[in-house]
Write a protein that holds these residues in place. Structure first.
Motif, PDB file in Angstrom:
ATOM      1  N   GLU A  66       9.503  -1.087  -1.298  1.00  0.00           N
ATOM      2  CA  GLU A  66       9.672  -1.956  -0.130  1.00  0.00           C
ATOM      3  C   GLU A  66      10.480  -1.264   0.959  1.00  0.00           C
ATOM      4  O   GLU A  66      10.125  -1.300   2.147  1.00  0.00           O
ATOM      5  CB  GLU A  66      10.376  -3.253  -0.542  1.00  0.00           C
ATOM      6  CG  GLU A  66       9.512  -4.210  -1.339  1.00  0.00           C
ATOM      7  CD  GLU A  66      10.218  -5.521  -1.573  1.00  0.00           C
ATOM      8  OE1 GLU A  66       9.732  -6.546  -1.070  1.00  0.00           O
ATOM      9  OE2 GLU A  66      11.269  -5.528  -2.239  1.00  0.00           O
ATOM     10  N   GLU A  67      11.595  -0.620   0.576  1.00  0.00           N
ATOM     11  CA  GLU A  67      12.432   0.067   1.551  1.00  0.00           C
ATOM     12  C   GLU A  67      11.680   1.227   2.192  1.00  0.00           C
ATOM     13  O   GLU A  67      11.809   1.474   3.402  1.00  0.00           O
ATOM     14  CB  GLU A  67      13.712   0.567   0.875  1.00  0.00           C
ATOM     15  CG  GLU A  67      14.646  -0.554   0.444  1.00  0.00           C
ATOM     16  CD  GLU A  67      15.847  -0.037  -0.336  1.00  0.00           C
ATOM     17  OE1 GLU A  67      15.854   1.173  -0.674  1.00  0.00           O
ATOM     18  OE2 GLU A  67      16.761  -0.832  -0.606  1.00  0.00           O
ATOM     19  N   VAL A  80       8.348   1.539   2.662  1.00  0.00           N
ATOM     20  CA  VAL A  80       7.325   1.086   3.601  1.00  0.00           C
ATOM     21  C   VAL A  80       7.967   0.483   4.860  1.00  0.00           C
ATOM     22  O   VAL A  80       7.440   0.633   5.974  1.00  0.00           O
ATOM     23  CB  VAL A  80       6.367   0.082   2.929  1.00  0.00           C
ATOM     24  CG1 VAL A  80       7.035  -1.265   2.691  1.00  0.00           C
ATOM     25  CG2 VAL A  80       5.111  -0.112   3.781  1.00  0.00           C
ATOM     26  N   ASP A  81       9.129  -0.150   4.711  1.00  0.00           N
ATOM     27  CA  ASP A  81       9.828  -0.687   5.889  1.00  0.00           C
ATOM     28  C   ASP A  81      10.313   0.454   6.785  1.00  0.00           C
ATOM     29  O   ASP A  81      10.224   0.364   8.022  1.00  0.00           O
ATOM     30  CB  ASP A  81      11.017  -1.542   5.447  1.00  0.00           C
ATOM     31  CG  ASP A  81      10.570  -2.874   4.848  1.00  0.00           C
ATOM     32  OD1 ASP A  81       9.415  -3.284   5.117  1.00  0.00           O
ATOM     33  OD2 ASP A  81      11.345  -3.489   4.096  1.00  0.00           O
ATOM     34  N   ASP A  82      10.815   1.538   6.171  1.00  0.00           N
ATOM     35  CA  ASP A  82      11.256   2.690   6.958  1.00  0.00           C
ATOM     36  C   ASP A  82      10.079   3.323   7.701  1.00  0.00           C
ATOM     37  O   ASP A  82      10.199   3.740   8.844  1.00  0.00           O
ATOM     38  CB  ASP A  82      11.915   3.727   6.039  1.00  0.00           C
ATOM     39  CG  ASP A  82      13.263   3.264   5.514  1.00  0.00           C
ATOM     40  OD1 ASP A  82      13.843   2.328   6.118  1.00  0.00           O
ATOM     41  OD2 ASP A  82      13.726   3.804   4.496  1.00  0.00           O
ATOM     42  N   GLU A  83       8.906   3.391   7.029  1.00  0.00           N
ATOM     43  CA  GLU A  83       7.737   4.002   7.651  1.00  0.00           C
ATOM     44  C   GLU A  83       7.209   3.161   8.808  1.00  0.00           C
ATOM     45  O   GLU A  83       6.675   3.695   9.791  1.00  0.00           O
ATOM     46  CB  GLU A  83       6.618   4.172   6.607  1.00  0.00           C
ATOM     47  CG  GLU A  83       5.458   5.014   7.125  1.00  0.00           C
ATOM     48  CD  GLU A  83       4.359   5.183   6.101  1.00  0.00           C
ATOM     49  OE1 GLU A  83       3.750   4.177   5.747  1.00  0.00           O
ATOM     50  OE2 GLU A  83       4.117   6.324   5.676  1.00  0.00           O
ATOM     51  N   ASN A  84       7.396   1.828   8.737  1.00  0.00           N
ATOM     52  CA  ASN A  84       6.867   0.936   9.775  1.00  0.00           C
ATOM     53  C   ASN A  84       7.826   0.767  10.949  1.00  0.00           C
ATOM     54  O   ASN A  84       7.473   0.088  11.923  1.00  0.00           O
ATOM     55  CB  ASN A  84       6.550  -0.437   9.171  1.00  0.00           C
ATOM     56  CG  ASN A  84       5.377  -0.381   8.203  1.00  0.00           C
ATOM     57  OD1 ASN A  84       4.499   0.466   8.337  1.00  0.00           O
ATOM     58  ND2 ASN A  84       5.367  -1.283   7.224  1.00  0.00           N
ATOM     59  N   LYS A  85       9.014   1.331  10.875  1.00  0.00           N
ATOM     60  CA  LYS A  85       9.972   1.203  11.974  1.00  0.00           C
ATOM     61  C   LYS A  85       9.499   1.966  13.213  1.00  0.00           C
ATOM     62  O   LYS A  85       8.940   3.039  13.092  1.00  0.00           O
ATOM     63  CB  LYS A  85      11.348   1.712  11.529  1.00  0.00           C
ATOM     64  CG  LYS A  85      12.063   0.756  10.581  1.00  0.00           C
ATOM     65  CD  LYS A  85      13.413   1.289  10.207  1.00  0.00           C
ATOM     66  CE  LYS A  85      14.137   0.343   9.271  1.00  0.00           C
ATOM     67  NZ  LYS A  85      15.465   0.846   8.856  1.00  0.00           N
ATOM     68  N   GLY A 140       0.782  -1.227   0.000  1.00  0.00           N
ATOM     69  CA  GLY A 140       0.000   0.000   0.000  1.00  0.00           C
ATOM     70  C   GLY A 140       0.810   1.272   0.000  1.00  0.00           C
ATOM     71  O   GLY A 140       0.249   2.364   0.033  1.00  0.00           O
ATOM     72  N   TYR A 141       2.138   1.160  -0.042  1.00  0.00           N
ATOM     73  CA  TYR A 141       2.987   2.362  -0.094  1.00  0.00           C
ATOM     74  C   TYR A 141       3.461   2.573  -1.522  1.00  0.00           C
ATOM     75  O   TYR A 141       4.036   1.677  -2.143  1.00  0.00           O
ATOM     76  CB  TYR A 141       4.199   2.213   0.835  1.00  0.00           C
ATOM     77  CG  TYR A 141       4.914   3.528   1.088  1.00  0.00           C
ATOM     78  CD1 TYR A 141       4.567   4.323   2.167  1.00  0.00           C
ATOM     79  CD2 TYR A 141       5.919   3.974   0.238  1.00  0.00           C
ATOM     80  CE1 TYR A 141       5.208   5.534   2.407  1.00  0.00           C
ATOM     81  CE2 TYR A 141       6.565   5.181   0.461  1.00  0.00           C
ATOM     82  CZ  TYR A 141       6.208   5.949   1.548  1.00  0.00           C
ATOM     83  OH  TYR A 141       6.839   7.149   1.769  1.00  0.00           O
ATOM     84  N   LEU A 142       3.181   3.760  -2.040  1.00  0.00           N
ATOM     85  CA  LEU A 142       3.495   4.073  -3.430  1.00  0.00           C
ATOM     86  C   LEU A 142       4.729   4.953  -3.536  1.00  0.00           C
ATOM     87  O   LEU A 142       4.905   5.906  -2.770  1.00  0.00           O
ATOM     88  CB  LEU A 142       2.296   4.767  -4.092  1.00  0.00           C
ATOM     89  CG  LEU A 142       2.447   5.222  -5.559  1.00  0.00           C
ATOM     90  CD1 LEU A 142       1.100   5.154  -6.247  1.00  0.00           C
ATOM     91  CD2 LEU A 142       2.987   6.658  -5.653  1.00  0.00           C
ATOM     92  N   LYS A 143       5.564   4.640  -4.499  1.00  0.00           N
ATOM     93  CA  LYS A 143       6.698   5.493  -4.835  1.00  0.00           C
ATOM     94  C   LYS A 143       6.810   5.514  -6.349  1.00  0.00           C
ATOM     95  O   LYS A 143       6.844   4.470  -6.993  1.00  0.00           O
ATOM     96  CB  LYS A 143       7.984   4.967  -4.209  1.00  0.00           C
ATOM     97  CG  LYS A 143       9.142   5.951  -4.303  1.00  0.00           C
ATOM     98  CD  LYS A 143      10.267   5.601  -3.352  1.00  0.00           C
ATOM     99  CE  LYS A 143      11.343   6.688  -3.391  1.00  0.00           C
ATOM    100  NZ  LYS A 143      12.409   6.423  -2.399  1.00  0.00           N
ATOM    101  N   GLY A 144       6.840   6.693  -6.912  1.00  0.00           N
ATOM    102  CA  GLY A 144       6.873   6.779  -8.369  1.00  0.00           C
ATOM    103  C   GLY A 144       7.181   8.168  -8.854  1.00  0.00           C
ATOM    104  O   GLY A 144       7.456   9.091  -8.069  1.00  0.00           O
ATOM    105  N   SER A 145       7.138   8.328 -10.155  1.00  0.00           N
ATOM    106  CA  SER A 145       7.357   9.637 -10.770  1.00  0.00           C
ATOM    107  C   SER A 145       6.645   9.689 -12.110  1.00  0.00           C
ATOM    108  O   SER A 145       6.485   8.671 -12.789  1.00  0.00           O
ATOM    109  CB  SER A 145       8.850   9.910 -10.961  1.00  0.00           C
ATOM    110  OG  SER A 145       9.407   9.042 -11.927  1.00  0.00           O
TER     111      SER A 145
END
Length: 368
Positions: free
Chosen positions: A360-361, A363-368, A267-272
């Motif tokens: 992935e990186e 969303v993992d940073d946000e969940n820390k 559910g975490y989006l990263k784009g341009s």
């Protein structure tokens, strides 16, 4: 007398041996003739149960020899819609068993949609009414196609955004959509992966060429994905109805292109998104001082933010965040405008600088 009884009994058994198979054949034949109507009623019932929408299919054909059924003229629209334009219409849907997989002990299907049309009418979607949840759409698809879809194909499709109250009407569309997706299994994966491939081509408004490639994991409420797309060589004048309505400007000439990359993990989006205007020229008007002033103002800033050597106006819009609150980052967008104008021109190619690992990186940073 006994011989007469024996003869009658034998005759009765002979008639029974003939009558029973004949009855079974007639029952099966009647069931086969009724089956399309049974399936049609079932599909129409499924469509009627989608909250806030009403749907209908015209006819069903059954092909038992290849384990398939064909749905003709499926139409779906919002109950509160004010227009008569269907939200979704599919000329023909062919749902069949994939025999190669069956021989390997797997029961999966192939789904081919001919001339599907997804038409987003702005006024219809703004109308008040009940909106279905993701689970409602998923349940409807599962009920209509009760076994896993291993291969999905769209042939000669159309997708459009239409605003009827604009003058003239706004019609932003993709046509000639051809899409193939593989391995769309209903198997929940514990680890993050992208098992499904998707490839698509289309023709955009202004006769641009769209290409899309990527991988997906659809077995989630918000699918994981790693997608890249590029729209090239679209005539900028085809955007005039849209740009004139929302910005009061018209293009006399120019080419419009868009390059994008989108990655979603949990559910975490990263784009341009990178839009580029090349050799663009605004259309001069003689319809009032204010309009001329506005076009002159836009033209002035177009000159400032244009790469003079390559004659391009471009920016790169980063998009990042949870999908429930994803939005463009304003300051990086402004910075990229100046970067294109004064430092270097963005090249008309995919940058290939975002992939699934980035999401992935994040969303993992946000969940820390």
């Amino acid at each position: 007398m006994n011989s007469t009884k024996k003869k009658n009994k034998k005759s009765w058994f002979k008639r029974k041996r003939t009558w029973i198979p004949l009855t079974i054949i007639l029952v099966l034949l009647a069931f086969r003739l009724a089956l399309p109507y049974i399936v049609k009623d079932y599909v129409n019932k499924v469509l009627s149960e989608i909250p806030g929408y009403h749907g209908h299919v015209a006819a069903i054909d059954i092909a038992l020899y290849r384990g398939a059924y064909v749905i003709h003229d499926l139409k779906l629209n919002k109950v509160a819609a004010t227009s008569q334009v269907p939200f979704l219409s599919i000329k023909k849907s062919d749902i069949s068993i994939e025999w190669n997989a069956l021989f390997n002990g797997e029961v999966v299907s192939e789904l081919t949609l001919y001339q599907p049309e997804f038409i987003y009418v702005f006024e219809d979607q703004q109308a008040k009414g009940v909106d279905p949840e993701v689970e409602d759409w998923t349940k409807a698809l599962t009920d209509i196609v009760p076994i896993d879809i291993n291969r999905l194909q769209l042939v000669d499709g159309t997708a459009a955004f239409i605003e009827l109250q604009a003058d003239p009407n706004i019609d932003l569309h993709l046509k000639n959509i051809d899409l193939v997706a593989y391995n769309l299994r209903n198997v929940v994966q514990k680890e993050r992966n992208l098992p499904s491939e998707v490839h698509a081509t289309a023709t955009s408004i202004g006769d641009g060429n769209l290409e899309l490639d990527g991988r997906l994991n659809l077995v989630k409420q918000i699918p994981d994905m790693d997608i890249a797309f590029e729209l090239t060589n679209a005539n900028a004048t085809a955007l005039n109805d849209f740009t004139n309505h929302y910005a009061g400007i018209d293009f006399n000439k120019g080419t419009f292109e868009v390059f994008g990359e989108i990655a979603i993990a949990d559910g975490y989006l990263k784009g341009s998104i990178k839009p580029i205007l090349t050799n663009a020229k605004l259309l001069g008007k003689e319809d009032g001082f204010l309009n001329s002033l506005w076009e002159g103002f836009v033209g002035f800033f177009k000159f400032l933010f244009k790469n003079q050597k390559h004659n391009t106006l471009a920016t790169k819009v980063p998009i990042e965040g949870n999908l429930n609150n994803a939005g463009a980052k304003i300051w990086p967008t402004v910075t990229n405008i100046f970067k294109n104008a004064w430092i270097k021109a963005y090249k008309g190619v995919l940058d290939d600088d975002i992939d699934f690992k980035d999401a992935e990186e994040a969303v993992d940073d946000e969940n820390k």
